[in-house]
Design a protein around this motif. Structure first.
Motif, PDB file in Angstrom:
ATOM      1  N   TYR A  24       0.826  -1.299  -0.114  1.00 54.61           N
ATOM      2  CA  TYR A  24      -0.064   0.033   0.075  1.00 54.61           C
ATOM      3  C   TYR A  24       0.874   1.259   0.003  1.00 54.61           C
ATOM      4  O   TYR A  24       0.213   2.292   0.034  1.00 54.61           O
ATOM      5  CB  TYR A  24      -0.745  -0.052   1.350  1.00 54.61           C
ATOM      6  CG  TYR A  24      -1.924  -0.959   1.387  1.00 54.61           C
ATOM      7  CD1 TYR A  24      -2.342  -1.463   0.286  1.00 54.61           C
ATOM      8  CD2 TYR A  24      -2.512  -1.322   2.623  1.00 54.61           C
ATOM      9  CE1 TYR A  24      -3.520  -2.539   0.429  1.00 54.61           C
ATOM     10  CE2 TYR A  24      -3.310  -2.261   2.996  1.00 54.61           C
ATOM     11  CZ  TYR A  24      -3.890  -3.043   1.705  1.00 54.61           C
ATOM     12  OH  TYR A  24      -4.863  -3.865   1.971  1.00 54.61           O
ATOM     13  N   VAL A  59       3.216   0.372   8.391  1.00 51.24           N
ATOM     14  CA  VAL A  59       2.725   0.938   9.507  1.00 51.24           C
ATOM     15  C   VAL A  59       3.416   0.617  10.729  1.00 51.24           C
ATOM     16  O   VAL A  59       3.931  -0.661  10.645  1.00 51.24           O
ATOM     17  CB  VAL A  59       0.945   0.994   9.463  1.00 51.24           C
ATOM     18  CG1 VAL A  59       0.738   1.992   8.471  1.00 51.24           C
ATOM     19  CG2 VAL A  59       0.509  -0.403   9.326  1.00 51.24           C
ATOM     20  N   PHE A  61       2.627  -1.258  13.407  1.00 53.25           N
ATOM     21  CA  PHE A  61       2.377  -2.853  13.829  1.00 53.25           C
ATOM     22  C   PHE A  61       3.401  -3.703  12.906  1.00 53.25           C
ATOM     23  O   PHE A  61       3.922  -4.723  13.226  1.00 53.25           O
ATOM     24  CB  PHE A  61       1.135  -3.411  13.800  1.00 53.25           C
ATOM     25  CG  PHE A  61       0.504  -3.782  12.636  1.00 53.25           C
ATOM     26  CD1 PHE A  61       0.679  -5.049  12.036  1.00 53.25           C
ATOM     27  CD2 PHE A  61      -0.310  -2.887  11.864  1.00 53.25           C
ATOM     28  CE1 PHE A  61       0.295  -5.386  10.548  1.00 53.25           C
ATOM     29  CE2 PHE A  61      -0.834  -3.440  10.575  1.00 53.25           C
ATOM     30  CZ  PHE A  61      -0.616  -4.343   9.877  1.00 53.25           C
ATOM     31  N   PRO A  85      -5.295   2.382  12.702  1.00 56.03           N
ATOM     32  CA  PRO A  85      -6.242   2.631  13.672  1.00 56.03           C
ATOM     33  C   PRO A  85      -6.906   0.999  14.159  1.00 56.03           C
ATOM     34  O   PRO A  85      -7.229   1.017  15.281  1.00 56.03           O
ATOM     35  CB  PRO A  85      -7.255   3.222  12.778  1.00 56.03           C
ATOM     36  CG  PRO A  85      -6.468   3.832  11.447  1.00 56.03           C
ATOM     37  CD  PRO A  85      -5.284   2.863  11.523  1.00 56.03           C
ATOM     38  N   MET A  86      -7.054   0.094  13.130  1.00 54.15           N
ATOM     39  CA  MET A  86      -7.525  -1.076  13.525  1.00 54.15           C
ATOM     40  C   MET A  86      -6.611  -1.888  14.937  1.00 54.15           C
ATOM     41  O   MET A  86      -7.426  -2.343  15.648  1.00 54.15           O
ATOM     42  CB  MET A  86      -7.576  -2.013  12.262  1.00 54.15           C
ATOM     43  CG  MET A  86      -8.163  -3.260  12.863  1.00 54.15           C
ATOM     44  SD  MET A  86      -7.829  -4.806  11.785  1.00 54.15           S
ATOM     45  CE  MET A  86      -8.462  -4.399  10.105  1.00 54.15           C
ATOM     46  N   ASN A 112      -2.401  -7.425  12.538  1.00 56.75           N
ATOM     47  CA  ASN A 112      -2.759  -5.837  12.712  1.00 56.75           C
ATOM     48  C   ASN A 112      -3.110  -5.594  14.195  1.00 56.75           C
ATOM     49  O   ASN A 112      -4.448  -5.519  14.428  1.00 56.75           O
ATOM     50  CB  ASN A 112      -3.917  -5.391  11.696  1.00 56.75           C
ATOM     51  CG  ASN A 112      -3.748  -5.699  10.372  1.00 56.75           C
ATOM     52  OD1 ASN A 112      -2.906  -6.573   9.992  1.00 56.75           O
ATOM     53  ND2 ASN A 112      -3.951  -4.614   9.334  1.00 56.75           N
ATOM     54  N   PRO A 171     -11.057   1.406   9.094  1.00 63.48           N
ATOM     55  CA  PRO A 171     -11.660   2.399   8.423  1.00 63.48           C
ATOM     56  C   PRO A 171     -11.667   2.690   6.851  1.00 63.48           C
ATOM     57  O   PRO A 171     -12.359   3.022   6.303  1.00 63.48           O
ATOM     58  CB  PRO A 171     -11.046   3.651   9.242  1.00 63.48           C
ATOM     59  CG  PRO A 171     -10.259   3.184  10.419  1.00 63.48           C
ATOM     60  CD  PRO A 171      -9.919   2.019   9.982  1.00 63.48           C
ATOM     61  N   SER A 172     -10.213   2.253   6.171  1.00 56.06           N
ATOM     62  CA  SER A 172     -10.200   2.468   4.739  1.00 56.06           C
ATOM     63  C   SER A 172     -10.975   1.418   3.978  1.00 56.06           C
ATOM     64  O   SER A 172     -11.713   1.724   3.218  1.00 56.06           O
ATOM     65  CB  SER A 172      -8.952   2.388   4.395  1.00 56.06           C
ATOM     66  OG  SER A 172      -8.064   3.120   5.306  1.00 56.06           O
ATOM     67  N   HIS A 173     -11.032   0.218   4.472  1.00 53.81           N
ATOM     68  CA  HIS A 173     -11.655  -0.774   3.905  1.00 53.81           C
ATOM     69  C   HIS A 173     -13.311  -0.612   4.177  1.00 53.81           C
ATOM     70  O   HIS A 173     -14.000  -1.192   3.026  1.00 53.81           O
ATOM     71  CB  HIS A 173     -11.073  -2.189   4.434  1.00 53.81           C
ATOM     72  CG  HIS A 173      -9.797  -2.580   3.678  1.00 53.81           C
ATOM     73  ND1 HIS A 173      -8.830  -2.136   4.019  1.00 53.81           N
ATOM     74  CD2 HIS A 173      -9.738  -3.222   2.536  1.00 53.81           C
ATOM     75  CE1 HIS A 173      -7.745  -2.510   3.366  1.00 53.81           C
ATOM     76  NE2 HIS A 173      -8.221  -3.386   2.254  1.00 53.81           N
ATOM     77  N   GLU A 198     -10.866  -7.866   4.676  1.00 53.39           N
ATOM     78  CA  GLU A 198     -11.270  -6.550   5.820  1.00 53.39           C
ATOM     79  C   GLU A 198     -12.187  -5.847   5.273  1.00 53.39           C
ATOM     80  O   GLU A 198     -12.726  -5.097   5.966  1.00 53.39           O
ATOM     81  CB  GLU A 198      -9.900  -5.615   5.753  1.00 53.39           C
ATOM     82  CG  GLU A 198      -8.882  -6.260   6.681  1.00 53.39           C
ATOM     83  CD  GLU A 198      -7.501  -5.242   6.823  1.00 53.39           C
ATOM     84  OE1 GLU A 198      -7.827  -4.113   6.253  1.00 53.39           O
ATOM     85  OE2 GLU A 198      -6.518  -5.881   7.198  1.00 53.39           O
ATOM     86  N   CYS A 258      -5.367   4.561   2.724  1.00 54.34           N
ATOM     87  CA  CYS A 258      -5.080   4.287   4.153  1.00 54.34           C
ATOM     88  C   CYS A 258      -3.914   5.517   4.256  1.00 54.34           C
ATOM     89  O   CYS A 258      -2.754   5.600   4.093  1.00 54.34           O
ATOM     90  CB  CYS A 258      -4.353   3.141   4.506  1.00 54.34           C
ATOM     91  SG  CYS A 258      -3.546   2.928   6.313  1.00 54.34           S
TER      92      CYS A 258
HETATM   93 FE1  SF4 Z   1      -4.674  -0.516   9.178  1.00 59.55          FE
HETATM   94 FE2  SF4 Z   1      -6.484  -0.334   7.413  1.00 59.55          FE
HETATM   95 FE3  SF4 Z   1      -4.365   0.785   6.940  1.00 59.55          FE
HETATM   96 FE4  SF4 Z   1      -4.383  -1.952   6.801  1.00 59.55          FE
HETATM   97  S1  SF4 Z   1      -5.524  -0.242   5.494  1.00 59.55           S
HETATM   98  S2  SF4 Z   1      -2.780  -0.525   7.796  1.00 59.55           S
HETATM   99  S3  SF4 Z   1      -5.780  -2.378   8.355  1.00 59.55           S
HETATM  100  S4  SF4 Z   1      -5.993   1.255   8.687  1.00 59.55           S
END
Ligand code: SF4
Ligand code: 13P
Length: 309
Positions: A24, A59, A61, A85-86, A112, A171-173, A198, A258
């Motif tokens: 991504y 990100v 994690f 955020p998840m 995640n 939140p994005s999915h 997701e 995202c």
């Molecule tokens: Fe987290 Fe969604 Fe971004 Fe994946 S796309 S890193 S689940 S906020």
């Protein structure tokens, strides 16, 4: 080569660094990475690489998972505020409470999630292997699945297991709707709809394939089809097009971005490496040993028991 790229390359060589990027990431970051992939592929690469320094473009994690697997390496996250955020929708304390309500249950956590939540879990999983992880567990055991309710409900369907779910979501999915899929099908007739687990159930139900991002890339590589609708974060279209330039790809929704993944820039990659060169640890991601060891057990179980997709 522009100045920033040249400096990144020099520092990479000087410090035997490897750049890992999630699918991504912005296109220019994917283009300088030594390896791009999904969460599972990146975890495996982080564990296997001989590099002393891992520059993790993704990100928090994800960088944290690399630090858990390779404590002897330096893991740099070029933007410390690139969170998920998840992952932040569950804490270790909340999971401990849930475990108390379901004594004896096996806990499977989606990658995640924070390191502290992994430390409270029996197994970790990614979207590429969640079904296989749950399928491998004893049938008489109750299973708690955290934090993504949608990946969890997908796994429950595929395994016919009754999972205890947590109300987390991406939140994005969530921004991808059934109408988006219908409209995309109308504008690209005959296209194959590939959807990330997701996404919500109504979206999954009208899709052709449910895949992790790595599985999407593999499927497209092996497919003779030339039209694809992609129901996940839009950054993956860059790697899909690079891999198959003669095919057409459209994002199911342009809104599925995202913002945290997009916080990484070439300049930030350079700054993180320059900072490391000054012996600063501002960008380094570290996990305290007592958490790290327990979290690693859950990740090791996933990596050891299942082949990569
Ligand atoms: Fe987290 Fe969604 Fe971004 Fe994946 S796309 S890193 S689940 S906020
Ligand atoms: P993948 O493991 O499929 O790359 O997904 C990671 C993620 O954060 C999806 O939102």
């Amino acid at each position: 080569m522009n100045n920033v790229l040249e400096k990144i390359q020099n520092l990479k060589q000087r410090y035997e660094a490897v750049i890992l990027a999630h699918n991504y990431q912005p296109g220019e970051i994917q283009d300088i990475a030594d390896f791009t992939g999904d969460s599972l592929g990146l975890s495996i690469k982080a564990a296997q690489t001989d590099a002393r320094v891992i520059v993790f473009c993704g990100v928090y994690f994800m960088a944290e998972t690399a630090a858990i697997l390779s404590p002897e390496k330096t893991v740099l996250l070029p933007e410390k505020h690139a969170g998920c955020p998840m992952a932040d929708m569950i804490t270790a304390e909340q999971l401990r409470d849930l475990k108390q309500k379901h004594p004896g249950a096996i806990v499977v956590c989606y990658v995640n999630s924070p390191a502290e939540v992994k430390a409270e879990s029996d197994y970790c999983c990614t979207s590429a292997n969640a079904v296989e992880v749950v399928d491998s567990l004893p049938e008489d055991k109750k299973i708690i699945f955290v934090p993504d309710q949608y990946l969890g409900s997908y796994v429950a369907e595929k395994t016919s297991r009754d999972l205890v779910l947590w109300p987390g979501y991406c939140p994005s999915h969530m921004l991808i709707t059934e109408d988006d899929i219908k409209n995309a099908r109308a504008s690209l007739p005959g296209a194959i709809v590939m959807t990330h687990p997701e996404c919500t159930k109504p979206v999954r139900d009208i899709s052709d394939q449910i895949f992790s991002t790595g599985q999407m890339l593999k499927f497209v590589r092996q497919s003779d089809a030339k039209r694809f609708i992609v129901a996940t974060e839009t950054g993956i279209i860059h790697s899909l097009k690079k891999q198959k330039p003669d095919a057409e790809f459209i994002a199911a929704s342009q809104k599925a971005v995202c913002p945290n993944m997009k916080k990484i820039t070439l300049e930030k990659v350079l700054w993180a490496m320059e900072d490391f060169a000054k012996a600063s640890s501002k960008y380094q991601v570290k996990v305290p040993d007592q958490i790290r060891k327990r979290a690693k057990k859950a990740i090791d179980r996933m990596v050891e028991t299942l082949p990569a997709n």
